[in-house]
Design a protein around this motif. Structure first.
Motif, PDB file in Angstrom:
ATOM      1  N   ASN A 105       0.842  -1.186  -0.109  1.00 27.80           N
ATOM      2  CA  ASN A 105       0.070  -0.193  -0.109  1.00 27.80           C
ATOM      3  C   ASN A 105       0.699   1.165  -0.069  1.00 27.80           C
ATOM      4  OD1 ASN A 105      -1.729   2.059   0.572  1.00 27.80           O
ATOM      5  ND2 ASN A 105      -2.427   1.211   2.515  1.00 27.80           N
ATOM      6  N   ARG A 107       0.202   4.079   0.566  1.00 25.79           N
ATOM      7  CA  ARG A 107      -0.102   5.015   1.643  1.00 25.79           C
ATOM      8  C   ARG A 107       0.337   4.869   2.980  1.00 25.79           C
ATOM      9  NH1 ARG A 107      -4.113   4.282  -1.993  1.00 25.79           N
ATOM     10  NH2 ARG A 107      -5.187   2.798  -0.351  1.00 25.79           N
ATOM     11  N   CYS A 108       1.073   3.254   3.014  1.00 24.16           N
ATOM     12  CA  CYS A 108       1.149   3.144   4.499  1.00 24.16           C
ATOM     13  C   CYS A 108       2.642   3.474   4.903  1.00 24.16           C
ATOM     14  CB  CYS A 108       1.375   1.421   4.383  1.00 24.16           C
ATOM     15  SG  CYS A 108       1.737   0.570   6.033  1.00 24.16           S
ATOM     16  N   ILE A 109       2.709   3.701   6.149  1.00 24.53           N
ATOM     17  CA  ILE A 109       3.975   4.302   6.831  1.00 24.53           C
ATOM     18  C   ILE A 109       5.028   3.333   6.474  1.00 24.53           C
ATOM     19  CG2 ILE A 109       3.306   3.030   9.198  1.00 24.53           C
ATOM     20  CD1 ILE A 109       5.044   6.611   8.544  1.00 24.53           C
ATOM     21  N   ILE A 112       7.753   4.761   3.956  1.00 22.35           N
ATOM     22  CA  ILE A 112       8.605   5.527   3.780  1.00 22.35           C
ATOM     23  C   ILE A 112       9.548   5.672   5.343  1.00 22.35           C
ATOM     24  CG2 ILE A 112       7.587   7.440   2.571  1.00 22.35           C
ATOM     25  CD1 ILE A 112       6.489   8.644   5.284  1.00 22.35           C
ATOM     26  N   LEU A 116      11.426   0.217   9.031  1.00 21.87           N
ATOM     27  CA  LEU A 116      10.503  -0.274   9.842  1.00 21.87           C
ATOM     28  C   LEU A 116       9.908  -1.497   9.305  1.00 21.87           C
ATOM     29  CD1 LEU A 116       7.915   0.435  11.872  1.00 21.87           C
ATOM     30  CD2 LEU A 116       6.736   1.257  10.014  1.00 21.87           C
ATOM     31  N   LYS A 133      -0.117  -4.610  10.035  1.00 25.47           N
ATOM     32  CA  LYS A 133      -0.429  -4.070  11.147  1.00 25.47           C
ATOM     33  C   LYS A 133      -0.676  -2.839  11.296  1.00 25.47           C
ATOM     34  CE  LYS A 133       2.071  -3.775  15.519  1.00 25.47           C
ATOM     35  NZ  LYS A 133       3.442  -4.002  16.259  1.00 25.47           N
ATOM     36  N   TYR A 134       0.015  -1.966  10.400  1.00 30.10           N
ATOM     37  CA  TYR A 134      -0.020  -0.563  10.402  1.00 30.10           C
ATOM     38  C   TYR A 134      -1.420  -0.063   9.444  1.00 30.10           C
ATOM     39  CZ  TYR A 134       4.222  -1.140  12.521  1.00 30.10           C
ATOM     40  OH  TYR A 134       5.434  -1.521  13.481  1.00 30.10           O
ATOM     41  N   CYS A 135      -1.639  -0.251   8.398  1.00 27.86           N
ATOM     42  CA  CYS A 135      -2.371   0.226   7.601  1.00 27.86           C
ATOM     43  C   CYS A 135      -3.691  -0.657   7.061  1.00 27.86           C
ATOM     44  CB  CYS A 135      -1.899   0.620   6.076  1.00 27.86           C
ATOM     45  SG  CYS A 135      -1.470  -0.924   5.084  1.00 27.86           S
TER      46      CYS A 135
ATOM     47  N   ASN B   6      -7.433   3.774  17.070  1.00 28.23           N
ATOM     48  CA  ASN B   6      -8.664   3.268  16.478  1.00 28.23           C
ATOM     49  C   ASN B   6      -9.811   3.432  17.457  1.00 28.23           C
ATOM     50  OD1 ASN B   6     -10.634   1.275  15.598  1.00 28.23           O
ATOM     51  ND2 ASN B   6      -9.152  -0.238  15.060  1.00 28.23           N
ATOM     52  N   HIS B 102      -0.928  12.422  10.200  1.00 29.90           N
ATOM     53  CA  HIS B 102      -0.026  12.160   9.362  1.00 29.90           C
ATOM     54  C   HIS B 102      -0.564  11.356   8.120  1.00 29.90           C
ATOM     55  CE1 HIS B 102       3.726  10.201   7.555  1.00 29.90           C
ATOM     56  NE2 HIS B 102       4.501  10.933   8.787  1.00 29.90           N
ATOM     57  N   LYS B 104       0.512   9.245   6.052  1.00 30.49           N
ATOM     58  CA  LYS B 104       0.632   8.032   5.920  1.00 30.49           C
ATOM     59  C   LYS B 104      -0.030   7.100   7.097  1.00 30.49           C
ATOM     60  CE  LYS B 104       3.501   7.929   2.452  1.00 30.49           C
ATOM     61  NZ  LYS B 104       3.196   7.371   1.119  1.00 30.49           N
ATOM     62  N   GLU B 105      -0.725   6.052   6.596  1.00 27.44           N
ATOM     63  CA  GLU B 105      -1.540   5.139   7.313  1.00 27.44           C
ATOM     64  C   GLU B 105      -0.842   4.389   8.098  1.00 27.44           C
ATOM     65  OE1 GLU B 105      -3.953   2.861   4.497  1.00 27.44           O
ATOM     66  OE2 GLU B 105      -4.740   4.637   3.653  1.00 27.44           O
ATOM     67  N   GLY B 106      -1.113   4.541   9.513  1.00 28.87           N
ATOM     68  CA  GLY B 106      -0.384   3.543  10.606  1.00 28.87           C
ATOM     69  C   GLY B 106       0.545   4.630  11.288  1.00 28.87           C
ATOM     70  N   ALA B 107       1.112   5.621  10.656  1.00 32.14           N
ATOM     71  CA  ALA B 107       2.095   6.434  11.079  1.00 32.14           C
ATOM     72  C   ALA B 107       1.865   6.599  12.873  1.00 32.14           C
ATOM     73  CB  ALA B 107       2.262   7.671  10.412  1.00 32.14           C
ATOM     74  N   MET B 109       0.303   4.784  14.874  1.00 26.39           N
ATOM     75  CA  MET B 109       0.678   3.548  15.323  1.00 26.39           C
ATOM     76  C   MET B 109       2.424   3.517  15.716  1.00 26.39           C
ATOM     77  SD  MET B 109      -0.402  -0.265  14.676  1.00 26.39           S
ATOM     78  CE  MET B 109      -1.944  -0.246  15.509  1.00 26.39           C
ATOM     79  N   VAL B 110       2.940   3.680  14.810  1.00 26.41           N
ATOM     80  CA  VAL B 110       4.525   3.596  14.729  1.00 26.41           C
ATOM     81  C   VAL B 110       4.870   4.544  15.746  1.00 26.41           C
ATOM     82  CG1 VAL B 110       6.608   4.060  13.533  1.00 26.41           C
ATOM     83  CG2 VAL B 110       4.917   2.971  12.304  1.00 26.41           C
ATOM     84  N   HIS B 127      -7.244   6.307   6.567  1.00 26.89           N
ATOM     85  CA  HIS B 127      -7.330   5.092   7.510  1.00 26.89           C
ATOM     86  C   HIS B 127      -8.255   5.331   8.541  1.00 26.89           C
ATOM     87  CE1 HIS B 127      -5.019   1.950  10.023  1.00 26.89           C
ATOM     88  NE2 HIS B 127      -5.878   1.221   9.511  1.00 26.89           N
ATOM     89  N   TYR B 128      -7.820   5.922   9.699  1.00 19.36           N
ATOM     90  CA  TYR B 128      -8.545   6.274  10.866  1.00 19.36           C
ATOM     91  C   TYR B 128      -8.788   7.650  11.339  1.00 19.36           C
ATOM     92  CZ  TYR B 128      -9.222   1.274  11.787  1.00 19.36           C
ATOM     93  OH  TYR B 128      -9.499   0.043  11.903  1.00 19.36           O
TER      94      TYR B 128
END
Lengths: 145, 304
Positions: A105, A107-109, A112, A116, A133-135, B6, B102, B104-107, B109-110, B127-128
């Protein structure tokens, strides 16, 4: 015909799809273990025509084989002790898999963020669905590293 | 340590406690004006969102705390290539709690994995956006008295609208919920949502015309057709005016129907609707501050 000797303790991973043994070697982290490993490629198989086999001589508690269930259901895992097969191990889908499949994806962290890990979590065991897990993007075939 | 990533991170019971606190703050703001004295909120916004950022800043300020942060990635170390993990480690030294947006999705959470302070996801791409969902739920609960048994119409961009997806996921936990999805074919709610509703036996309908379903609705949730979600300007221009709520359509609705909107509105709700007592979207923005106040207190362990 090539012969590879018996092992005393460890695992024999049989019925690996021909050509896939090296990728399994990597996913199991065998390159990091100080143990004897035999990689047999393109062995003759009645069932499969050709197959790969991995023989790993190690303490049977050192290796986490769950990831195999994700990679290929059909692999047979023989547990060896004192030179004999003591168990045919049932593979269970792992709750989490790390750096085995890649999140595609854009758009997933993970696309970049420096170093990770790509972690996928088992979202639905009945349907064998893994999500990032992230997106939470669903794993698609051919995303294996 | 608790984070909010979430909207489903909180159980229904925990949400009830959070909303009770938010309503308590609404009734008696003076009592809470100093509960966060000496505390600092960091607002780390890697993409601009004035409304959400100001709502967080207002919430912390009204609790007596202070706010630091940045409002877009260009004015932060991200422009120099710093990772989210490193940024949050540093922010953890400066602040007591962090709200992060952010692209980017999941940022977030990181960030939460490396953080020493609670992290609130203030929106991660498509995402959320959990605090928007909490805002929506608090608005409904405050104005209607409960969250179960409603027929909710969701209208507009149901494909890319993350607020819509989050709200659906949050509302399915309340019995008697029924959804009516009103959108053009191109912006229909994604399959995984309808699959989830079928699995949970939550009734839903998908319709094209808003007028036809107005009389059935307890709530109408309008959304903006967001330009940034489209790759192509032509598609955006063609679709943006598809569903406009005006007084004529409002005449078809029940006396006690509520109109909600996450804001900002572009033109999907005519300004003539603003004076209708059923228009709840500006009150919703107010509830957004109360719910963020309650959330900050809860995550900082100051709620009891």
């Amino acid at each position: 015909m090539l012969n590879v000797g018996k092992i005393e303790e460890g695992f024999v991973l049989d019925h690996i799809k021909a050509g896939k043994s090296l990728s399994i070697y990597e996913h199991l982290g065998l390159d990091k273990l100080d143990c004897t490993v035999a990689i047999i490629k393109n062995a003759r198989s009645e069932k499969m025509g050709k197959k790969d086999i991995l023989k790993v001589e190690c303490d049977i508690n050192t290796l986490d084989l769950d990831v195999l269930a994700f990679i290929d259901h059909n692999i047979t895992v023989n547990v060896i002790k004192a030179g004999e097969i003591v168990q045919k191990k049932e593979l269970v889908l792992p709750q989490q898999i790390k750096n085995v499949i890649k999140c595609h994806n854009p758009r997933c962290i993970t696309s970049i963020e420096q170093e990770l890990p790509h972690i996928f979590v088992l979202a639905d065991s009945a349907k064998e669905v893994y999500r990032c897990k992230y997106c939470e993007e669903k794993y698609r075939e051919n995303a294996i590293f | 340590m608790r984070h909010l990533m979430n909207p489903l991170d909180f159980s229904v019971e925990e949400l009830d406690r959070l909303f009770d606190l938010a309503n308590e703050i609404e009734k008696n703001p003076a009592k809470y004006a100093h509960v966060c004295d000496g505390k600092i909120l960091a607002t780390c916004f890697y993409e601009p969102s004035t409304r959400t950022r100001l709502s967080f800043e207002s919430a912390m300020t009204r609790l007596g705390g202070r706010v630091i942060g940045f409002a877009d990635a260009n004015s932060s170390s991200a422009a120099k290539g710093e990772s989210v993990s490193d940024t949050i480690r540093v922010i953890s030294c400066y602040a007591d709690i962090c709200a992060m947006r952010h692209p980017k999705e999941g940022a977030p959470m990181v960030a939460s994995e490396k953080s020493r302070i609670p992290v609130i996801n203030a929106g991660d791409g498509g995402h959320y956006h959990p605090t928007q969902t909490l805002t929506d739920l608090l608005t409904i609960r405050s104005l209607k008295g409960h969250l179960d048994g409603f027929t909710i119409g969701l209208c507009g961009d149901l494909k890319f609208g993350r607020t819509v997806h989050s709200l659906i996921n949050a509302l399915v936990r309340y019995p008697g919920t029924r959804f009516i999805f009103i959108s053009p074919e191109e912006l229909k709610v994604p399959d995984y949502i309808t699959e989830m509703l079928r699995e949970k036996n939550v009734p839903y309908e998908e319709v094209i015309r808003l007028e036809n379903v107005m009389p059935q609705l307890d709530m109408l949730y309008m959304t903006r057709v967001q330009k940034e979600r489209f790759f192509n300007e032509e598609d955006y221009v063609r679709l943006k005016d598809f569903y406009v709520l005006d007084t004529a359509k409002m005449e078809l609705a029940r006396e006690d129907m509520l109109v909600l909107h996450p804001l900002p509105r572009v033109n999907e709700i005519s300004v003539e609707v603003d004076d209708d007592p059923r228009a709840a979207y500006f009150r919703q923005a107010q509830y957004g501050v109360y719910v963020r106040m309650a959330l900050i207190m809860t995550l900082l362990g100051l709620a009891s």
